[in-house]
Design an enzyme around this catalytic site. Structure first.
Site, PDB file in Angstrom:
ATOM      1  N   ASP A  54       0.661  -1.441   0.061  1.00 60.05           N
ATOM      2  CA  ASP A  54      -0.040   0.020  -0.337  1.00 60.05           C
ATOM      3  C   ASP A  54       0.496   1.490  -0.006  1.00 60.05           C
ATOM      4  OD1 ASP A  54       1.048   0.053   2.447  1.00 60.05           O
ATOM      5  OD2 ASP A  54      -0.728  -0.186   3.661  1.00 60.05           O
ATOM      6  N   SER A  55       2.556   1.124  -0.130  1.00 60.23           N
ATOM      7  CA  SER A  55       2.801   1.775  -0.169  1.00 60.23           C
ATOM      8  C   SER A  55       2.805   2.472  -1.563  1.00 60.23           C
ATOM      9  CB  SER A  55       4.749   1.817   0.213  1.00 60.23           C
ATOM     10  OG  SER A  55       4.643   0.443  -0.675  1.00 60.23           O
ATOM     11  N   ASP A  93      -1.276  -6.373   0.025  1.00 63.53           N
ATOM     12  CA  ASP A  93      -1.446  -5.651   0.734  1.00 63.53           C
ATOM     13  C   ASP A  93      -2.814  -5.425   1.032  1.00 63.53           C
ATOM     14  OD1 ASP A  93       0.479  -4.896   2.896  1.00 63.53           O
ATOM     15  OD2 ASP A  93       1.612  -3.252   1.902  1.00 63.53           O
ATOM     16  N   LYS A 123      -1.109  -9.883   3.091  1.00 64.36           N
ATOM     17  CA  LYS A 123      -0.691  -8.708   4.129  1.00 64.36           C
ATOM     18  C   LYS A 123      -1.228  -7.855   4.768  1.00 64.36           C
ATOM     19  CE  LYS A 123       2.951  -6.595   3.837  1.00 64.36           C
ATOM     20  NZ  LYS A 123       1.965  -4.675   4.479  1.00 64.36           N
ATOM     21  N   GLU A 125      -1.522  -5.325   8.581  1.00 64.55           N
ATOM     22  CA  GLU A 125      -0.963  -5.504   9.723  1.00 64.55           C
ATOM     23  C   GLU A 125      -1.435  -4.764  10.926  1.00 64.55           C
ATOM     24  OE1 GLU A 125       0.150  -1.211   9.219  1.00 64.55           O
ATOM     25  OE2 GLU A 125       1.159  -1.607   6.842  1.00 64.55           O
ATOM     26  N   GLU A 192       9.614  -4.411  10.714  1.00 63.11           N
ATOM     27  CA  GLU A 192       9.346  -3.138  10.255  1.00 63.11           C
ATOM     28  C   GLU A 192      10.058  -2.054  10.793  1.00 63.11           C
ATOM     29  OE1 GLU A 192       6.607  -1.251   7.403  1.00 63.11           O
ATOM     30  OE2 GLU A 192       8.180   0.542   7.228  1.00 63.11           O
TER      31      GLU A 192
HETATM   32  O1  KIV Z   1       3.674  -1.162   1.413  1.00 67.09           O
HETATM   33  C1  KIV Z   1       4.511  -1.806   1.682  1.00 67.09           C
HETATM   34  O2  KIV Z   1       5.580  -1.121   0.572  1.00 67.09           O
HETATM   35  C2  KIV Z   1       5.319  -2.438   3.066  1.00 67.09           C
HETATM   36  C3  KIV Z   1       6.145  -2.250   2.619  1.00 67.09           C
HETATM   37  C4  KIV Z   1       7.586  -1.605   3.320  1.00 67.09           C
HETATM   38  C5  KIV Z   1       6.450  -4.336   3.547  1.00 67.09           C
HETATM   39  O3  KIV Z   1       4.279  -2.768   3.937  1.00 67.09           O
END
Ligand code: KIV
Length: 274
Positions: A54-55, A93, A123, A125, A192
């Site tokens: 989600d980056s 994510d 994934k 969090e 992280e």
């Molecule tokens: O969204 C992302 O890029 C991440 C990584 C930093 C692990 O969750």
């Protein structure tokens, strides 16, 4: 443990392959990707895992946090990536607001990601607080990767991007959460921005692979945001980031040459026209 064993000849990386890699001591290399073209290049290198992070909210859409990205946008990025990948395990994510506090919504969001993008895993969090969601997603046969430590979707709670789990209390909670995620059936956990000693401890205590980003080198693998490690983004420079290219400079150079060639009528030349 041997670091010479190579899983490079596997035709498709699965969660089981990652588990074997941990057992055999081969480090797992993971990078983010958000589109077809980059995903294709990454996959051709033999990267083990591609994370549709989600980056994307930051590096693709220009938001200042990961919170605004939507499920539909994540599915768009994920399906573009999946079309470019044959070998790597593709993890997506779950975006902010699509799984916290409502396990049915978490399951529906995960099903949409799997069905509409063709990805291999999701994934999430968090630890204890999201266990019900994790359990429900796993019960549908969807592999889940956890994410602890500096979880960017909680940035408003943290108030800062400093290293997490430096206090004994927060470190103890992180260790407990990691065990809970493993017990639930998560196939891997990302850690992280935490002290390297804590990354090492969790990696030793858990049987599933631990992937670090700013968690030291005694973890089972590493992940970086592609645009950061290629130097496309330049303003973000945490200590854990190693830049392998200065692509923004290279791109600027190429575009300046193009502008110059167009203005001086050097482009197109005789051979570049019909
Ligand atoms: O969204 C992302 O890029 C991440 C990584 C930093 C692990 O969750």
């Amino acid at each position: 443990m041997s670091s010479s064993i190579s899983f490079r000849n596997v035709t498709k990386v699965t969660t089981h392959i990652l588990q074997e890699m941990k057992l055999k001591g081969e480090k797992i290399a993971m990078l983010t990707a958000y589109d077809y073209s980059f995903a294709r290049i990454l996959d051709s290198t033999g990267i083990d895992v591609i994370l549709v992070g989600d980056s994307a909210s930051n590096v693709m859409a220009g938001h200042t946090s990961t919170l605004p990205i939507t499920l539909n946008e994540m599915i768009y990025h994920a399906s573009s990536v999946v079309r470019g990948v044959k070998r790597a395990l593709v993890v997506v994510d779950l975006p902010f607001g699509t799984y916290q506090g409502n396990s049915k919504e978490a399951l529906n969001s995960s099903i949409r990601i799997m069905k509409e993008s063709g990805a291999d895993a999701v994934k999430l969090e968090g630890g204890k607080e999201i266990l019900e969601s994790v359990d429900r997603i796993l019960s549908a046969g969807i592999p889940v990767m956890g994410h602890l430590g500096l979880t960017p979707q909680s940035i408003h709670k943290f108030g800062t991007y400093v290293v997490r789990a430096t206090s004994e209390e927060e470190a103890a909670k992180l260790v407990d959460d990691a065990h809970l995620l493993e017990k639930s059936g998560c196939f891997s956990v990302v850690l992280e921005k935490i002290p390297a000693t804590l990354g090492s401890r969790v990696t030793k205590e858990l049987k599933i692979p631990i992937i670090g980003i700013g968690a030291g080198n005694h973890v089972d693998g590493q992940v970086l945001v592609l645009h950061d490690m290629l130097g496309i983004t330049t303003e973000f420079s945490p200590r854990f980031l190693r830049r392998y290219l200065n692509l923004s400079e290279e791109i600027r150079g190429a575009v300046n040459s193009y502008i110059n060639d167009v203005k001086t009528i050097d482009f197109p030349n005789e051979k570049e026209q019909y």
